[in-house]
Design a protein around this motif. Structure first.
Motif, PDB file in Angstrom:
ATOM      1  N   GLU A  40      42.289  47.443  24.529  1.00  0.00           N
ATOM      2  CA  GLU A  40      43.260  46.352  24.537  1.00  0.00           C
ATOM      3  C   GLU A  40      44.247  46.524  23.395  1.00  0.00           C
ATOM      4  N   GLU A  75      53.417  40.520  22.138  1.00  0.00           N
ATOM      5  CA  GLU A  75      52.949  40.052  23.445  1.00  0.00           C
ATOM      6  C   GLU A  75      53.791  40.641  24.576  1.00  0.00           C
ATOM      7  N   ALA A  78      52.684  44.232  25.114  1.00  0.00           N
ATOM      8  CA  ALA A  78      51.383  44.235  25.786  1.00  0.00           C
ATOM      9  C   ALA A  78      51.554  43.999  27.284  1.00  0.00           C
ATOM     10  N   GLU A  79      52.467  43.102  27.640  1.00  0.00           N
ATOM     11  CA  GLU A  79      52.723  42.817  29.053  1.00  0.00           C
ATOM     12  C   GLU A  79      53.398  44.000  29.751  1.00  0.00           C
ATOM     13  N   THR A  81      53.201  47.077  29.081  1.00  0.00           N
ATOM     14  CA  THR A  81      52.351  48.275  29.169  1.00  0.00           C
ATOM     15  C   THR A  81      50.988  47.949  29.785  1.00  0.00           C
ATOM     16  N   ALA A  82      50.912  46.850  30.509  1.00  0.00           N
ATOM     17  CA  ALA A  82      49.627  46.425  31.093  1.00  0.00           C
ATOM     18  C   ALA A  82      49.062  47.459  32.052  1.00  0.00           C
ATOM     19  N   ARG A  85      46.168  49.901  31.243  1.00  0.00           N
ATOM     20  CA  ARG A  85      44.789  49.434  31.241  1.00  0.00           C
ATOM     21  C   ARG A  85      44.302  49.106  32.653  1.00  0.00           C
ATOM     22  N   GLU A  86      45.001  49.616  33.653  1.00  0.00           N
ATOM     23  CA  GLU A  86      44.615  49.413  35.047  1.00  0.00           C
ATOM     24  C   GLU A  86      44.338  50.759  35.710  1.00  0.00           C
ATOM     25  N   THR A 149      51.728  49.247  38.735  1.00  0.00           N
ATOM     26  CA  THR A 149      50.746  49.750  37.774  1.00  0.00           C
ATOM     27  C   THR A 149      51.285  50.942  37.006  1.00  0.00           C
ATOM     28  N   ARG A 152      54.324  49.872  34.611  1.00  0.00           N
ATOM     29  CA  ARG A 152      53.999  49.122  33.397  1.00  0.00           C
ATOM     30  C   ARG A 152      53.285  50.013  32.377  1.00  0.00           C
ATOM     31  N   ARG A 153      53.970  51.063  31.976  1.00  0.00           N
ATOM     32  CA  ARG A 153      53.458  52.012  30.990  1.00  0.00           C
ATOM     33  C   ARG A 153      54.647  52.591  30.232  1.00  0.00           C
TER      34      ARG A 153
END
Length: 227
Positions: A40, A75, A78-79, A81-82, A85-86, A149, A152-153
């Motif tokens: 995280e 924040e 983090a959003e 680049t979510a 983590r998927e 997915t 978001r990186r």
């Protein structure tokens, strides 16, 4: 005694087969799940970095308008680049459908990503086309999830395009896949050459779309609306 021994051998063999089959199923599931996900995001550490950036600009991070900015930026990153983590494979869910050997196209999937060179956003649309094989289809919403997915990186548009295409081709195993991404890069429109409105177009073509120029041309015409 001989009959009993035979029954025991049969039971043992049956049990061994069951164990082997269960092991194979477990191996397949474990391979699908064994995707190393980053930990995280450390929001506090990102916020500290943002404070240093503000100070480097000559700003005072403690003034009223900027006090919460480091946390808000942390924040936001983090959003954005979510997807790191998927597991993208979770969005490729083969479904049984009617046999349909024509292409399926989902156009204008909105995407927003971060260019890894400048951490500046690039925004645009993704178009995905595939030709099903053996009546196996993919839910259209899952195609959008797959694109999201990978977007978001920290990304390069060329890599983003290839990742979507390769994942769909490997896991759904269709006859062909084509992915086209059109995006505007703020690292080009807001800085550097500052060419507002310039669009970058990338494509990845696999299977039947690569082998058959007519099929590829038909897909491009349907995507661009010039057919």
């Amino acid at each position: 005694m001989i009959k009993q021994a035979g029954r025991l051998r049969t039971q043992a063999t049956t049990r061994l087969i069951e164990i082997q089959m269960n092991t194979k199923v477990t191996d397949i599931k474990s391979k699908r799940r064994k995707v190393r996900k980053p930990s995280e995001p450390d929001l506090d550490r990102i916020a500290q970095g943002v404070r240093l950036i503000l100070e480097g600009m000559g700003e005072d991070p403690n003034r009223e308008g900027l006090r919460e900015t480091p946390r808000r930026v942390a924040e936001m990153y983090a959003e954005l680049t979510a997807g790191m983590r998927e597991d993208p494979s979770e969005h490729v869910v083969p479904l049984s459908g009617d046999k349909h050997d024509e292409m399926v196209i989902v156009k204008d999937i909105a995407i927003a990503s971060l260019c890894e060179h400048h951490l500046a956003p690039f925004v645009g649309k993704c178009h995905i086309a595939y030709i099903q094989k053996n009546g196996i289809i993919e839910g259209v919403s899952k195609l959008a999830r797959l694109a999201e997915t990978f977007a978001r990186r920290l990304q390069l548009q060329e890599r983003l395009t290839s990742q979507i295409a390769n994942t769909l081709f490997d896991l759904l195993q269709p006859l062909g896949v084509m992915v086209v991404v059109e995006a505007e890069h703020t690292c080009m429109t807001l800085r550097g050459v500052k060419k507002s409105g310039a669009m970058t177009v990338t494509s990845a073509v696999l299977g039947g779309f690569r082998k058959d120029p007519r099929t590829r041309a038909e897909a491009m015409a349907l995507i661009t609306g010039r057919g």
